[in-house]
Design an enzyme around this catalytic site. Sequence first.
Site, PDB file in Angstrom:
ATOM      1  N   SER A   5       0.811  -1.207   0.000  1.00 58.34           N
ATOM      2  CA  SER A   5       0.000   0.000   0.000  1.00 58.34           C
ATOM      3  C   SER A   5       0.852   1.269   0.000  1.00 58.34           C
ATOM      4  O   SER A   5       1.508   1.576  -0.988  1.00 58.34           O
ATOM      5  CB  SER A   5      -0.954  -0.036   1.199  1.00 58.34           C
ATOM      6  OG  SER A   5      -1.974   0.916   1.063  1.00 58.34           O
ATOM      7  N   LYS A   9      -0.731  -4.308  -3.337  1.00 55.01           N
ATOM      8  CA  LYS A   9      -2.000  -3.689  -2.946  1.00 55.01           C
ATOM      9  C   LYS A   9      -2.066  -2.281  -3.536  1.00 55.01           C
ATOM     10  O   LYS A   9      -1.376  -1.374  -3.082  1.00 55.01           O
ATOM     11  CB  LYS A   9      -2.141  -3.618  -1.437  1.00 55.01           C
ATOM     12  CG  LYS A   9      -3.431  -2.946  -0.978  1.00 55.01           C
ATOM     13  CD  LYS A   9      -3.479  -2.800   0.530  1.00 55.01           C
ATOM     14  CE  LYS A   9      -4.741  -2.056   0.958  1.00 55.01           C
ATOM     15  NZ  LYS A   9      -4.792  -0.657   0.460  1.00 55.01           N
ATOM     16  N   ASP A  49      10.008   5.869 -10.185  1.00 60.39           N
ATOM     17  CA  ASP A  49       9.556   6.597 -11.373  1.00 60.39           C
ATOM     18  C   ASP A  49      10.294   7.915 -11.562  1.00 60.39           C
ATOM     19  O   ASP A  49      10.544   8.338 -12.695  1.00 60.39           O
ATOM     20  CB  ASP A  49       8.050   6.859 -11.293  1.00 60.39           C
ATOM     21  CG  ASP A  49       7.226   5.590 -11.466  1.00 60.39           C
ATOM     22  OD1 ASP A  49       7.781   4.594 -11.968  1.00 60.39           O
ATOM     23  OD2 ASP A  49       6.034   5.597 -11.096  1.00 60.39           O
TER      24      ASP A  49
END
Length: 702
Positions: free
Chosen positions: A466, A491, A477
């Site tokens: 999460s 998740k 990224d």
Amino acid sequence: MRLRYSFFGLLLAIAPAAYALEPGTPPVLAPLDRQAQAANISAQFLGRYSYKPVPLDDALSVKIMNSFIKSLDPDRSFFLKSDIDSFAANSKKIDDAIEDEDLKLPFSIFNVYSQRVSERLTYARELLKQGFDFTQREEYSVLRDDAPWPQSQQESNDLWRKRVKSDWLRLKLAGSQDATIRETLDKRYQNVLDRTYRYKSDDVFQSFMAAYTTSVDPHTDYFGARAAAEFDISMSLSLVGIGAVLQERDGYTTIRELVPGGPAQLSGKLAVGDRIAGVAQGEDGPMKDVVGTRLDEIVQMIRGAKDSVVRLDVLPADTGETGSHRVISLVRDRVSLEKQAAQKSIIPVEDKGVTRRIGVITLPAFYEDFEARRKGEKNYKSASRDVAKLLVELKQENVDGVLIDLRDNGGGSLSEAIELTGLFVGKGPVVQQRDAKGKVEILKDDQSAPAWAGPVGVLINRGSASASEIFAAAIQDYGRGVVIGEPSFGKGTVQTVVDLDQATRSSESKYGELKLTIAQFFRVDGGTTQLRGVTPDISLPGLSDPKTLGEASYDNALPWTRIKPAKYAAVGNVASVLPQLQTQHEARIKDDPDFQRFIEDAAELKQQREKKVISLNEAERRAELAAVASRLKAREQINNGLVGSEDDGLQANERSLSAEIALEDARKNAKDVLKNEASAIVADQATLLQDSNAQPGRAKRN
């Protein structure tokens, strides 16, 4: 991330009180009106507001029934095939039970279960009166989640004979004598029986609602009043009480640990090992005997309002059961659970005569004191605030790089994940969120400049979920740092918590809270962490089982998908040095005996985990142990406490408290080869980026 437990698994793990109850019929439990109403209200919310609504119909009813049965008897060792057949006849009636606010059906299933537990454990205790022949060649199935249900009482008896024989042999191999084994196992089985007699209606309802909510979505959940309170404590890292960690041992609630700075520790009146025999409220409230009372009930009695008084009847650790008691008074206060907060350390990494200092920040959860923040308190507790302070300290200590250890961090506050990302990336989008209507919102951090601009590593494993995945994905990224470890949990969904009492304008606290999935996360590059998780840049071996841990282990998990990328600018170029980092990592671990031992241990653990049966022949088991001992001896040292360390055959509560604490300390102090290697990778990153001047360039992405 949601962890799934079974009733019996919890029974064995929690170690309930040992004060025996006479064998007989366990209490018949019945649903309460408020529970049936709470289930119905929950169904209405789930039907209207879930991200992917699942109709409450016959199909879902069957899933709920199967999930509930599995939660009660995951190893298929209590129910008989005839029980399952009778349940199946009503498997399409659970939806009607919820809609009609009549929960007699799931409670009737539980009452059959408790009766079967009583029968099986009573039988197990009877078996202890006889001996076992360990020269026979027979096996016991340890993985029974897909095994056939016992067809008859005789078949069930044989299953339990082998189970008890296996427990006995394990203790025998550890060196225990028959009389000690008999006493240990008799107490163990009696403990389970006792807990069965102490079940209450709320326990059954909580388990049933877990079966219902997870059948809708893996991360949808229901919290009764106590579960909701524990959730709040885990997020705020604080509670009002005396500051003592409690554990059930031999019928007494025992002091397991004193929280530094808490009322109990500051008073000097309590010590580790002291036993609580009674609890009283205020200066002159009546003392209530709590010997044999459930631990969760005693915890609720000891907690209370700030500045209020609680009195404890204490049996000191060094006193026998007939020894002198003493009554102490403590003033409750807010206790900060600092051990569960972010912590820092510095690992020196030496390479070719150069020592790099890597600051390691271990973050167990993305905690945030929501209530204190809502009230506008200046110094409310939060993960990002604590990490920001630690980064300042690490800067002052002149570290060369920072490693964020998110192993087994199951997530927490979304806002904390965003703010933590800002500490390393600065201002910009962190994560995208799509709701049930398809609307996409880009969530950003507004920090003008990063708090740490140096080399960064993020260490993850299968238990990183999460919010941990949001942070790791953003670091990846943005090209800001290197992600190291195992693929994460997977998740990628958003949950919100609904207070059902507030939603229904109830003047009483009776319906609990519902956590339901309302949206899905997407990375700034457009992909999602859902199902696939975050793939590390550099992989390390792990000890988890991907078949049982991770989003892919759920049969109703949402699929992986992609949306349009957000507009963001990379702030680093770690990709340019990844090939060299990988080469240096491979060369280093090849010559690292500790790391190679870890790889062997991980492989051994995987092999043990996949072993479906074990021999009940003593000679064969001793030969297996001898082979393990020979392997360890050949390595000339024990293997970091992972696999192959001596098995005493005991459960945690069956050891002395001092022995249990010593064992836990040994595990905590064992060499963490994964953290050490991750630190070395960050040190390599620091050197390569310094040499190539590769850090930060801002390349535009769309």
